[in-house]
Design an enzyme around this catalytic site. Sequence first.
Site, PDB file in Angstrom:
ATOM      1  CB  CYS A  48      -9.160   6.092   5.613  1.00 22.18           C
ATOM      2  SG  CYS A  48      -7.386   5.803   5.762  1.00 22.18           S
ATOM      3  CG  HIS A  71      -3.976   3.264   3.552  1.00 21.86           C
ATOM      4  ND1 HIS A  71      -5.096   3.789   4.135  1.00 21.86           N
ATOM      5  CD2 HIS A  71      -3.945   1.960   3.947  1.00 21.86           C
ATOM      6  CE1 HIS A  71      -5.712   2.865   4.846  1.00 21.86           C
ATOM      7  NE2 HIS A  71      -5.021   1.748   4.753  1.00 21.86           N
ATOM      8  CD  GLU A  91      -4.928   7.585   0.476  1.00 24.95           C
ATOM      9  OE1 GLU A  91      -4.407   6.458   0.308  1.00 24.95           O
ATOM     10  OE2 GLU A  91      -6.086   7.726   0.887  1.00 24.95           O
ATOM     11  CB  CYS A  93      -4.684   8.542   4.440  1.00 27.49           C
ATOM     12  SG  CYS A  93      -4.190   6.838   4.102  1.00 27.49           S
TER      13      CYS A  93
END
Length: 175
Positions: free
Chosen positions: A101, A75, A77, A104
């Site tokens: 999410c 992801h 992040e 993360c």
Amino acid sequence: MSQETKLENKIKWRGRMLDLARYVSKWSRDDSQVGAVLFSKKGGDITLGYNGFPFGVKDDERLNSKDKKLNIIVHAEVNAIIAAGARASYGELYVVGKPICARCAGPIIQSGIKRVFALKPKEEGAYTPPTDPDATDWHAMGRLAGEMLQEAEVECIYYTETETNGVYSYSYSDL
């Protein structure tokens, strides 16, 4: 400088970081383009991240398989946090594309990031959740991530966005 001017400057700066994250999100080869900008309080440097497969893992037909893709993809992040390393501590993270999410939220907390700007997840009952068993309910994940961040005392400032002629504007629910 008046308090009102200081707030206007902060809002302008935050909008710029979110615009940069939006720009970076376009580098992703995945249909769900997510971008992140991590502003480090240690040195003031900026680190960028977007969602994609790890370096050396080919972006191929696995991008079209939800099950495989979700198990391989890194992801935005997390990519920004990895690139920043220890400089992430006490930083600010700006994310566009989807709510953060729970997957993360853990690395955000562990890295020592102190403030997150995230797309506000929709409240339960305010939308129709996905019915596909392979689909992820990103709004439910965003609400869970918000709970995790709050519990770990990471400030999360939610925004909503509107687009007019390709220009995005952001409204903050917390300032």
